[in-house]
Design a protein around this motif. Structure first.
Motif, PDB file in Angstrom:
ATOM      1  N   UNK A  85       0.832  -1.207   0.000  1.00  0.00           N
ATOM      2  CA  UNK A  85       0.000   0.000   0.000  1.00  0.00           C
ATOM      3  C   UNK A  85       0.864   1.254   0.000  1.00  0.00           C
ATOM      4  N   UNK A  86       0.205   2.379  -0.269  1.00  0.00           N
ATOM      5  CA  UNK A  86       0.908   3.665  -0.144  1.00  0.00           C
ATOM      6  C   UNK A  86       0.834   4.106   1.311  1.00  0.00           C
ATOM      7  N   UNK A  92      -4.768   5.366   6.572  1.00  0.00           N
ATOM      8  CA  UNK A  92      -6.210   5.174   6.648  1.00  0.00           C
ATOM      9  C   UNK A  92      -6.531   3.906   7.454  1.00  0.00           C
ATOM     10  N   UNK A  93      -5.816   2.825   7.121  1.00  0.00           N
ATOM     11  CA  UNK A  93      -6.056   1.539   7.798  1.00  0.00           C
ATOM     12  C   UNK A  93      -5.788   1.663   9.311  1.00  0.00           C
ATOM     13  N   UNK A  94      -4.710   2.382   9.656  1.00  0.00           N
ATOM     14  CA  UNK A  94      -4.316   2.458  11.069  1.00  0.00           C
ATOM     15  C   UNK A  94      -4.677   3.806  11.693  1.00  0.00           C
ATOM     16  N   UNK A  95      -5.754   4.408  11.223  1.00  0.00           N
ATOM     17  CA  UNK A  95      -6.043   5.775  11.672  1.00  0.00           C
ATOM     18  C   UNK A  95      -6.251   5.885  13.185  1.00  0.00           C
ATOM     19  N   UNK A  96      -6.664   4.767  13.832  1.00  0.00           N
ATOM     20  CA  UNK A  96      -6.851   4.805  15.288  1.00  0.00           C
ATOM     21  C   UNK A  96      -5.676   4.194  16.046  1.00  0.00           C
ATOM     22  N   UNK A  98      -2.080   5.087  16.945  1.00  0.00           N
ATOM     23  CA  UNK A  98      -1.021   6.102  16.905  1.00  0.00           C
ATOM     24  C   UNK A  98       0.395   5.531  16.732  1.00  0.00           C
ATOM     25  N   UNK A  99       0.641   4.373  17.328  1.00  0.00           N
ATOM     26  CA  UNK A  99       2.002   3.824  17.229  1.00  0.00           C
ATOM     27  C   UNK A  99       2.306   3.389  15.798  1.00  0.00           C
ATOM     28  N   UNK A 100       1.276   2.805  15.167  1.00  0.00           N
ATOM     29  CA  UNK A 100       1.461   2.379  13.771  1.00  0.00           C
ATOM     30  C   UNK A 100       1.670   3.615  12.881  1.00  0.00           C
ATOM     31  N   UNK A 101       0.941   4.700  13.191  1.00  0.00           N
ATOM     32  CA  UNK A 101       1.104   5.924  12.395  1.00  0.00           C
ATOM     33  C   UNK A 101       2.546   6.432  12.492  1.00  0.00           C
ATOM     34  N   UNK A 102       3.090   6.321  13.701  1.00  0.00           N
ATOM     35  CA  UNK A 102       4.476   6.745  13.890  1.00  0.00           C
ATOM     36  C   UNK A 102       5.429   5.863  13.063  1.00  0.00           C
ATOM     37  N   UNK A 103       5.140   4.563  13.051  1.00  0.00           N
ATOM     38  CA  UNK A 103       5.981   3.639  12.281  1.00  0.00           C
ATOM     39  C   UNK A 103       5.854   3.902  10.780  1.00  0.00           C
ATOM     40  N   UNK A 104       4.634   4.235  10.355  1.00  0.00           N
ATOM     41  CA  UNK A 104       4.430   4.532   8.929  1.00  0.00           C
ATOM     42  C   UNK A 104       5.259   5.761   8.529  1.00  0.00           C
ATOM     43  N   UNK A 105       5.298   6.766   9.415  1.00  0.00           N
ATOM     44  CA  UNK A 105       6.154   7.940   9.146  1.00  0.00           C
ATOM     45  C   UNK A 105       7.589   7.510   8.895  1.00  0.00           C
TER      46      UNK A 105
END
Ligand SMILES: [Zn+2]
Ligand SMILES: [Zn+2]
Length: 603
Positions: A85-86, A92-96, A98-105
């Motif tokens: 995925x992009x 979008x998938x991990x919008x709730x 926060x830790x995953x969002x940090x990893x995506x960054x």
């Protein structure tokens, strides 16, 4: 017993099983506690973990409930399905989460993988879904959950862990699990853990009075007690004998040197993080040495050498100091001061293979002597991309030395596994991994082939044609450091050192005070014969004296009563429970001396 040493863990089926089990565990945890924020769940040695930010604390008892749900999920036979995925889709998938969002960054910026570890190239972002659970992940997994044996995994423990290991971050809940291919392998592992707890070198080291740490001396700086000192002396005696037979020359070098030496060797600045900070004296900076090599190179270079002088084998039990973070210090296994069974062997290219085999044979003799039946060498190689950056830029010599090592190990029948891109800066590296009798894995010894340092130090020899050439250098330390090796031996023998290594060979135990005088005579006679012996002249009862000697794992107890005293005899009680009553003292001396002289494992 644990992992197949011939295969890289990362490539193994066990790695996939464990990593997949982490996903299944996370799914079960999320079902029970839907508010959970989940972070990362990598496989580790012998198992896996997952770190959760839970809405409420959980207890050990709840692990059973989670295990039960995991078994249900496993029986569902859900496939692990990958989707690239992009970063936008992933957010979008991990919008709730926060830790995953940090990893995506981190993934998007590049330089970090999905666990937040440094990464050379920018990775693709992929998701893996099985049943209702989706994770940000690169894999690998098993094909379906059914390939995780529902009777071969177990959730082990709950621990606190800071997000990204940083104490300024939030404390998370880490659940550890273990997973194996078969229920039998799991059972064996659990038995090994049980046994390992009893054999923990930190526990035995204290009980057997081998070493201590002291606040004022400092962390990672062990103080060897007299009993530990004996073990050290015996190991050094062994190494000196073996090395003398193999033509080594012993040298001694100071614990510190001027900054210039370490700049010359390249330890500064490349190795500076692992060094103690400098001290300044008369306007010059001095460092305590992290390695002995530069000083040995100086000794080699102190006079002209001819091809006829080579190989030159310089050996020293040198004390080195390395900075390890406080959090990483561990008993005798990770310390800040260490005495290394070190040597540097300078050879011509033609001599290399034979000399290297000599080193390998030395290893084998040690393994034999210590009853280590399972071992494997890890041969770490260079990578083409790393030439000139991570590795000395000389592909010809890399390929040549790697091939020489490979050939020597194959010819010598040494089991080894090759690992790409993990060599030392200056040449291929060979690490010795061994397994203790209960199957616990340790990495002990290292070997390095070095074709760069001799050049840096302008080390040369005159070849047959009268032309100067640079020798190769073999760094080797088959007995590793005293710290790590004795830590290993404590666990390997469960503190029951063979007679020759025992801090106390025998303890004389008079039954009453009336035999004290004879006891002291026995001690004196045994010492005459080179035995390490003491007499327990306390007012305790015999059984209490015996118990104390047993607790210290003394191989021989010599009980003497009136009869023994009158007849010049002893009653021998051996550590393994066997006995020989009323034997002449000379008979015992002969038996003990024989075991010691042969360095036998028999009692
Ligand atoms: Zn995964
Ligand atoms: Zn070295």
């Amino acid at each position: 017993m644990p992992n197949d040493p011939e295969e890289r863990y990362e490539d193994s089926q066990l790695y996939r099983i464990r990593h997949s089990a982490a996903h299944v565990m996370a799914q079960a945890v999320l079902e029970f506690y839907p508010e959970t924020k989940y972070t990362i769940g990598p496989p580790v040695e012998n198992g896996f973990y997952y770190d959760f930010d839970l809405p409420q604390p959980i207890t050990q008892e709840e692990l059973e409930k989670i295990e039960k749900r995991m078994r249900q999920i496993i029986s569902g036979g859900y496939a692990f399905v990958k989707k690239v995925v992009s970063a936008v889709e992933a957010r979008q998938v991990f919008k709730d989460q926060p830790y995953k969002l940090e990893l995506i960054d981190g993934l998007e910026k590049g330089g970090l993988d999905e666990y937040g570890n440094p990464l050379a190239e920018k990775p693709e972002i992929s998701l893996y879904q099985s049943d209702t659970f989706t994770d940000l992940c690169r894999g690998p997994h098993v094909e379906t959950t059914r390939q995780i044996n529902p009777s071969a995994f177990k959730l082990m423990s709950i621990a606190g862990a800071y997000w990204r290991g940083d104490e300024h971050n939030k404390m998370l809940t880490r659940i550890y699990g273990t997973a194996w291919k078969t229920p039998d392998a799991l059972k064996q592992y659990l038995l090994m853990l049980e046994e390992a707890k009893k054999r923990d070198h930190r526990k035995l080291g204290k009980e057997l009075e081998i070493y201590i740490y002291d606040e004022e001396v400092g962390p990672g700086l062990p103080l060897w007690l007299p009993r530990g000192g004996v073990v050290i002396e015996e190991l050094e005696k062994l190494a000196k004998e073996m090395e003398e037979k193999a033509g080594y020359l012993r040298v001694r070098t100071p614990h510190l040197a001027k900054e210039d030496l370490f700049l010359h060797s390249g330890h500064l600045p490349y190795y500076a993080e692992s060094m103690y900070p400098p001290m300044e004296l008369e306007g010059t900076k001095y460092y305590v040495k992290p390695m002995n090599c530069p000083m040995h190179h100086k000794i080699y270079g102190a006079k002209p050498r001819s091809y006829r002088d080579l190989p030159i084998r310089l050996a020293e039990y040198g004390t080195c100091y390395r900075y390890e973070k406080s959090g990483e210090l561990f008993g005798l296994m990770r310390v800040r001061s260490m005495q290394m069974n070190d040597s540097h062997i300078y050879v011509t290219e033609d001599q290399f293979e034979q000399e290297f085999m000599g080193v390998i044979n030395l290893y084998k003799k040690y393994l034999d002597l210590f009853g280590i039946t399972k071992f494997v060498m890890r041969l770490s190689l260079h990578s083409k991309e790393g030439l000139g950056k991570k590795y000395v830029d000389n592909e010809r010599l890399w390929l040549k030395t790697e091939d020489m090592v490979r050939r020597a190990m194959t010819n010598g029948g040494v089991p080894f596994v090759e690992v790409a891109n993990e060599a030392a800066f200056y040449g291929p590296k060979i690490d010795g991994q061994v397994w203790s009798v209960i199957g616990k894995e340790f990495s002990l010894a290292t070997n390095q082939v070095d074709f760069a340092q001799p050049g840096r130090f302008n080390l040369v020899y005159m070849n047959k044609e009268g032309v100067e050439e640079t020798p190769l250098c073999i760094h080797r330390a088959p007995l590793g450091t005293h710290e790590r090796f004795i830590g290993f031996l404590l666990e390997h023998y469960a503190g029951n050192f063979p007679v020759w290594l025992s801090p106390e060979h025998a303890r004389v135990i008079p039954i009453t005070d009336n035999q004290n005088e004879y006891a002291e005579k026995v001690v004196a006679q045994l010492r005459e014969h080179g035995l390490r012996v003491s007499a327990d002249l306390s007012s305790q009862r015999m059984n209490a004296k015996i118990r104390e000697a047993q607790l210290m794992k003394v191989p021989y107890m010599l009980v003497i009563g009136e009869n023994e005293a009158n007849a010049g005899q002893v009653s021998l009680r051996v550590r393994d429970g066997s006995r020989a009553d009323n034997i002449p003292l000379a008979e015992f001396i002969a038996r003990a001396s024989d075991r010691i002289e042969k360095r036998s494992g028999e009692l």
